[in-house]
Design a protein around this motif. Structure first.
Motif, PDB file in Angstrom:
ATOM      1  N   GLU A 154       0.815  -1.212   0.000  1.00 34.20           N
ATOM      2  CA  GLU A 154       0.000   0.000   0.000  1.00 34.20           C
ATOM      3  C   GLU A 154       0.855   1.271   0.000  1.00 34.20           C
ATOM      4  O   GLU A 154       0.310   2.371  -0.032  1.00 34.20           O
ATOM      5  N   GLU A 155       2.180   1.115   0.047  1.00 35.67           N
ATOM      6  CA  GLU A 155       3.120   2.246   0.030  1.00 35.67           C
ATOM      7  C   GLU A 155       2.778   3.237   1.140  1.00 35.67           C
ATOM      8  O   GLU A 155       2.621   4.435   0.923  1.00 35.67           O
ATOM      9  N   LEU A 156       2.697   2.708   2.383  1.00 35.60           N
ATOM     10  CA  LEU A 156       2.267   3.503   3.527  1.00 35.60           C
ATOM     11  C   LEU A 156       3.387   4.303   4.157  1.00 35.60           C
ATOM     12  O   LEU A 156       3.132   5.336   4.780  1.00 35.60           O
ATOM     13  N   HIS A 157       4.618   3.803   4.067  1.00 35.61           N
ATOM     14  CA  HIS A 157       5.748   4.568   4.573  1.00 35.61           C
ATOM     15  C   HIS A 157       7.031   4.081   3.919  1.00 35.61           C
ATOM     16  O   HIS A 157       7.017   3.170   3.086  1.00 35.61           O
ATOM     17  N   THR A 158       8.133   4.688   4.291  1.00 36.80           N
ATOM     18  CA  THR A 158       9.425   4.367   3.674  1.00 36.80           C
ATOM     19  C   THR A 158       9.871   2.958   4.027  1.00 36.80           C
ATOM     20  O   THR A 158       9.751   2.518   5.179  1.00 36.80           O
ATOM     21  N   ILE A 159      10.383   2.268   3.022  1.00 36.08           N
ATOM     22  CA  ILE A 159      11.047   0.975   3.211  1.00 36.08           C
ATOM     23  C   ILE A 159      12.508   1.165   2.812  1.00 36.08           C
ATOM     24  O   ILE A 159      12.797   1.507   1.658  1.00 36.08           O
ATOM     25  N   VAL A 160      13.431   0.970   3.742  1.00 35.36           N
ATOM     26  CA  VAL A 160      14.859   1.084   3.450  1.00 35.36           C
ATOM     27  C   VAL A 160      15.408  -0.308   3.198  1.00 35.36           C
ATOM     28  O   VAL A 160      15.306  -1.193   4.057  1.00 35.36           O
ATOM     29  N   ALA A 161      15.981  -0.520   2.017  1.00 33.78           N
ATOM     30  CA  ALA A 161      16.512  -1.828   1.633  1.00 33.78           C
ATOM     31  C   ALA A 161      17.999  -1.900   1.907  1.00 33.78           C
ATOM     32  O   ALA A 161      18.772  -1.038   1.478  1.00 33.78           O
ATOM     33  N   LEU A 162      18.397  -2.930   2.617  1.00 29.04           N
ATOM     34  CA  LEU A 162      19.796  -3.244   2.872  1.00 29.04           C
ATOM     35  C   LEU A 162      20.135  -4.546   2.159  1.00 29.04           C
ATOM     36  O   LEU A 162      19.285  -5.412   2.000  1.00 29.04           O
ATOM     37  N   GLY A 163      21.396  -4.701   1.757  1.00 28.17           N
ATOM     38  CA  GLY A 163      21.801  -5.937   1.105  1.00 28.17           C
ATOM     39  C   GLY A 163      21.583  -5.866  -0.392  1.00 28.17           C
ATOM     40  O   GLY A 163      21.290  -4.817  -0.964  1.00 28.17           O
ATOM     41  N   ALA A 164      21.715  -7.020  -1.048  1.00 29.94           N
ATOM     42  CA  ALA A 164      21.666  -7.064  -2.506  1.00 29.94           C
ATOM     43  C   ALA A 164      20.247  -7.265  -3.019  1.00 29.94           C
ATOM     44  O   ALA A 164      19.457  -7.990  -2.420  1.00 29.94           O
ATOM     45  N   GLY A 165      19.939  -6.603  -4.141  1.00 35.09           N
ATOM     46  CA  GLY A 165      18.690  -6.842  -4.836  1.00 35.09           C
ATOM     47  C   GLY A 165      17.493  -6.078  -4.324  1.00 35.09           C
ATOM     48  O   GLY A 165      16.402  -6.205  -4.873  1.00 35.09           O
ATOM     49  N   GLY A 166      17.675  -5.254  -3.290  1.00 39.34           N
ATOM     50  CA  GLY A 166      16.546  -4.526  -2.734  1.00 39.34           C
ATOM     51  C   GLY A 166      16.450  -3.111  -3.283  1.00 39.34           C
ATOM     52  O   GLY A 166      17.433  -2.545  -3.760  1.00 39.34           O
ATOM     53  N   SER A 167      15.258  -2.539  -3.203  1.00 40.63           N
ATOM     54  CA  SER A 167      15.032  -1.170  -3.659  1.00 40.63           C
ATOM     55  C   SER A 167      14.446  -0.353  -2.520  1.00 40.63           C
ATOM     56  O   SER A 167      13.339  -0.631  -2.052  1.00 40.63           O
ATOM     57  N   THR A 168      15.208   0.632  -2.054  1.00 42.42           N
ATOM     58  CA  THR A 168      14.700   1.558  -1.050  1.00 42.42           C
ATOM     59  C   THR A 168      13.629   2.435  -1.690  1.00 42.42           C
ATOM     60  O   THR A 168      13.807   2.950  -2.791  1.00 42.42           O
ATOM     61  N   LYS A 169      12.507   2.605  -0.986  1.00 40.60           N
ATOM     62  CA  LYS A 169      11.437   3.480  -1.471  1.00 40.60           C
ATOM     63  C   LYS A 169      11.177   4.542  -0.412  1.00 40.60           C
ATOM     64  O   LYS A 169      10.537   4.260   0.614  1.00 40.60           O
ATOM     65  N   LEU A 170      11.735   5.732  -0.638  1.00 36.14           N
ATOM     66  CA  LEU A 170      11.471   6.862   0.235  1.00 36.14           C
ATOM     67  C   LEU A 170      10.078   7.375  -0.108  1.00 36.14           C
ATOM     68  O   LEU A 170       9.833   7.813  -1.229  1.00 36.14           O
ATOM     69  N   THR A 171       9.163   7.318   0.842  1.00 32.78           N
ATOM     70  CA  THR A 171       7.742   7.520   0.541  1.00 32.78           C
ATOM     71  C   THR A 171       7.148   8.667   1.345  1.00 32.78           C
ATOM     72  O   THR A 171       7.316   8.738   2.566  1.00 32.78           O
ATOM     73  N   ASP A 172       6.446   9.545   0.642  1.00 30.50           N
ATOM     74  CA  ASP A 172       5.638  10.578   1.280  1.00 30.50           C
ATOM     75  C   ASP A 172       4.183  10.137   1.179  1.00 30.50           C
ATOM     76  O   ASP A 172       3.568  10.244   0.119  1.00 30.50           O
ATOM     77  N   PRO A 173       3.595   9.605   2.264  1.00 30.59           N
ATOM     78  CA  PRO A 173       2.226   9.087   2.187  1.00 30.59           C
ATOM     79  C   PRO A 173       1.202  10.156   1.828  1.00 30.59           C
ATOM     80  O   PRO A 173       0.169   9.847   1.237  1.00 30.59           O
ATOM     81  N   ALA A 174       1.485  11.406   2.174  1.00 32.80           N
ATOM     82  CA  ALA A 174       0.510  12.470   1.930  1.00 32.80           C
ATOM     83  C   ALA A 174       0.359  12.790   0.450  1.00 32.80           C
ATOM     84  O   ALA A 174      -0.740  13.043  -0.043  1.00 32.80           O
ATOM     85  N   THR A 175       1.464  12.786  -0.278  1.00 33.34           N
ATOM     86  CA  THR A 175       1.439  13.160  -1.700  1.00 33.34           C
ATOM     87  C   THR A 175       1.586  11.976  -2.641  1.00 33.34           C
ATOM     88  O   THR A 175       1.319  12.094  -3.840  1.00 33.34           O
ATOM     89  N   GLY A 176       2.044  10.851  -2.121  1.00 32.12           N
ATOM     90  CA  GLY A 176       2.311   9.695  -2.970  1.00 32.12           C
ATOM     91  C   GLY A 176       3.674   9.741  -3.638  1.00 32.12           C
ATOM     92  O   GLY A 176       4.035   8.849  -4.404  1.00 32.12           O
ATOM     93  N   LYS A 177       4.462  10.774  -3.344  1.00 34.51           N
ATOM     94  CA  LYS A 177       5.789  10.884  -3.942  1.00 34.51           C
ATOM     95  C   LYS A 177       6.686   9.756  -3.434  1.00 34.51           C
ATOM     96  O   LYS A 177       6.723   9.461  -2.243  1.00 34.51           O
ATOM     97  N   ILE A 178       7.424   9.126  -4.374  1.00 33.06           N
ATOM     98  CA  ILE A 178       8.339   8.038  -4.028  1.00 33.06           C
ATOM     99  C   ILE A 178       9.675   8.277  -4.722  1.00 33.06           C
ATOM    100  O   ILE A 178       9.714   8.560  -5.924  1.00 33.06           O
TER     101      ILE A 178
END
Length: 495
Positions: free
Chosen positions: A436-460
């Motif tokens: 649901e892209e509710l908040h930021t997910i920080v990816a560590l390690g290989a193959g992950g994608s960090t998604k810096l998320t602004d829930p108010a605007t939907g900006k990622i």
């Protein structure tokens, strides 16, 4: 399929609906020529006069030639984003109506092309629509079936409950371990077979420890707190008990986990689960473990490239339970090679009898780079796969499970869905947050994608870590520097 657009340039909208309804087709934009020239083709036309817009689609495919139409009202003064959304919806609806005679029956998700149907339902509810009004929107605007509409609505309500439990200064961590004992036939994920890449495991862990330290310092600087941790891959339990112990000790020592409410590790492959490893997970506060059979049919396991049996799955499950880990998820896949309706039903019944807290039912997606994508041998038809899911959904409801997250993928058999089911109170918060892209997910390690998320605007804003272990190791300095972006991003959100 050749695509000809008149009166609009909504290429992506036409391509989306084409690939969802006819997944074997690829878009082609000829230089010159026309729909009348013959061959598989689509003519998509959009006419706008004042606040009225009319879309028409002509399709020629599989010996059929059909036409579909749709209209929409664009309110005066509508912003460009809203205007485009309405016009694209009309384009997709007209394509869908033209496709129906060729398809022979209405697909369960109708003309809905997005990967997050529950997010659409969540937005409708948050905008003030009632549950019944949201249902009507799914039925009449997207032609979604009643059963799929209910699934989306239930997942949306779970998502809104999760959203209300989050605080603005919280985020989640994903830790990617890119190693597996063997590679499954359906997998396109870049993971290293430990038998061939054992020498990379220790250097990879050293690099991962460095990234953990760098990110922990940045979270402290930004005033951010970890709410959930999810360790995936690959198969994290490919690591030895000692390697896992060192990793989890480092993780807990680096981050302030005073707000941590969920810690999940994908044990995944039964052939990587041992009592010693489960004791390590329990010691470090892991509360949720995935034991992923995918199927309980031995011949299907062999066709997938799995080096274990259904009996091994049962033993692994008992090992996890004996370790005292409180929550277990089990993944199944509908549409696997050599599987049948009766085989899938038998698998589901065996898993329900085990009574895990979560059951996730995926539909096979033929991913680029996977062996199944290239070979396509022994796969059930879309109709057979749909029958598997049509059995699963009411049966899981009957067994006391409810859907709590939902998503779709490209190249998915029958344009169907993946759904996470849970017993009451056993929702996986991380899964909801990422879907649901509710908040930021920080990816560590290989193959992950960090998604810096602004829930108010939907900006990622996305920061992607390298997929290959060797590349991750070689680029660790740059990876750590790039993570600095999360500080400025969240300072802007928190003021």
């Amino acid at each position: 399929m050749e695509l000809y657009l008149t009166g609009h340039q909504y290429r992506y909208a036409v391509e989306q609906i084409m690939m969802v309804l006819f997944p074997g087709q690829k878009p082609v934009y000829p230089d010159g020529g026309s729909f009348e020239a013959g061959g598989d083709a689509c003519q998509s036309t959009l006419r706008v006069e004042g606040d009225a817009a009319a879309a028409e689609t002509r399709l020629r495919l599989e010996g059929w030639e059909t036409t579909g139409a749709a209209s929409v009202t664009v309110p005066a003064g509508a912003e460009k984003l809203e205007r485009d959304r309405l016009l694209q919806r009309a384009v997709k609806q007209s394509f869908y109506r033209a496709a129906l005679p060729i398809l022979g029956e209405a697909p369960p998700w109708g003309a809905l092309t997005g990967i997050r149907p529950a997010k659409l339902a969540s937005r409708a509810l948050e905008s003030g629509l009632t549950e019944q009004q949201t249902r009507e929107q799914f039925y009449h605007e997207y032609f979604v079936s009643e059963s799929r509409t209910e699934l989306a609505l239930e997942a949306a309500k779970a998502g809104l409950r999760a959203k209300n439990s989050l605080r603005p200064d919280e985020l989640s961590l994903y830790v990617g371990i890119p190693f597996c004992p063997t590679r499954c036939a359906y997998c396109s994920f870049v993971s290293a077979d430990v038998k061939q890449a054992l020498r990379l495991v220790e250097p990879f862990l050293e690099a991962l420890h460095r990234e953990i330290d760098a990110v922990a310092a940045l979270l402290d600087e930004a005033g951010l707190h970890v709410r959930t941790i999810y360790m995936g891959g690959g198969t994290p339990t490919t690591l030895s008990a000692d390697q896992m112990d060192r990793l989890l000790t480092h993780l807990r020592g680096a981050f302030d986990l005073s707000r941590l409410t969920e810690f999940t590790v994908e044990a995944g492959r039964p052939d990587t689960i041992t009592a010693e490893k489960m004791a390590v997970l329990r010691k470090h506060g892991v509360g949720r473990v995935s034991v992923n059979p995918q199927t309980m049919e031995d011949h299907v396991l062999r066709a997938m490239g799995r080096a274990h049996t259904a009996e091994d799955i049962l033993q692994a499950y008992q090992t996890v339970r004996a370790a005292g880990l409180p929550s277990v998820n089990m993944d199944l896949i509908a549409g696997l090679p050599q599987d049948t309706r009766s085989g899938f039903r038998g698998t589901l019944e065996q898993v329900i009898d085990l009574a895990p807290e979560n059951i996730t039912v995926h539909t096979l997606a033929l991913k680029k780079g996977s062996r199944l994508k290239m070979e396509r041998q022994g796969l059930p038809t879309g109709e057979e796969t749909r029958a598997m899911l049509d059995y699963a959904w009411p049966r899981l409801w009957q067994a006391g499970y409810a859907p709590y997250y939902l998503y779709r993928q490209k190249y998915m058999t029958g344009a169907l869905e993946n759904i996470g089911w849970c017993k009451p109170g056993e929702e996986g918060l991380y899964n909801i947050c990422i879907m649901e892209e509710l908040h930021t997910i920080v990816a560590l390690g290989a193959g992950g994608s960090t998604k810096l998320t602004d829930p108010a605007t939907g900006k990622i804003v996305r920061l992607t870590n390298p997929k290959y272990p060797k590349e991750y190791i070689d680029r660790i300095d740059a990876i750590c520097r790039d993570k600095r972006a999360l500080v400025e991003f969240h300072r802007g959100l928190l003021g």
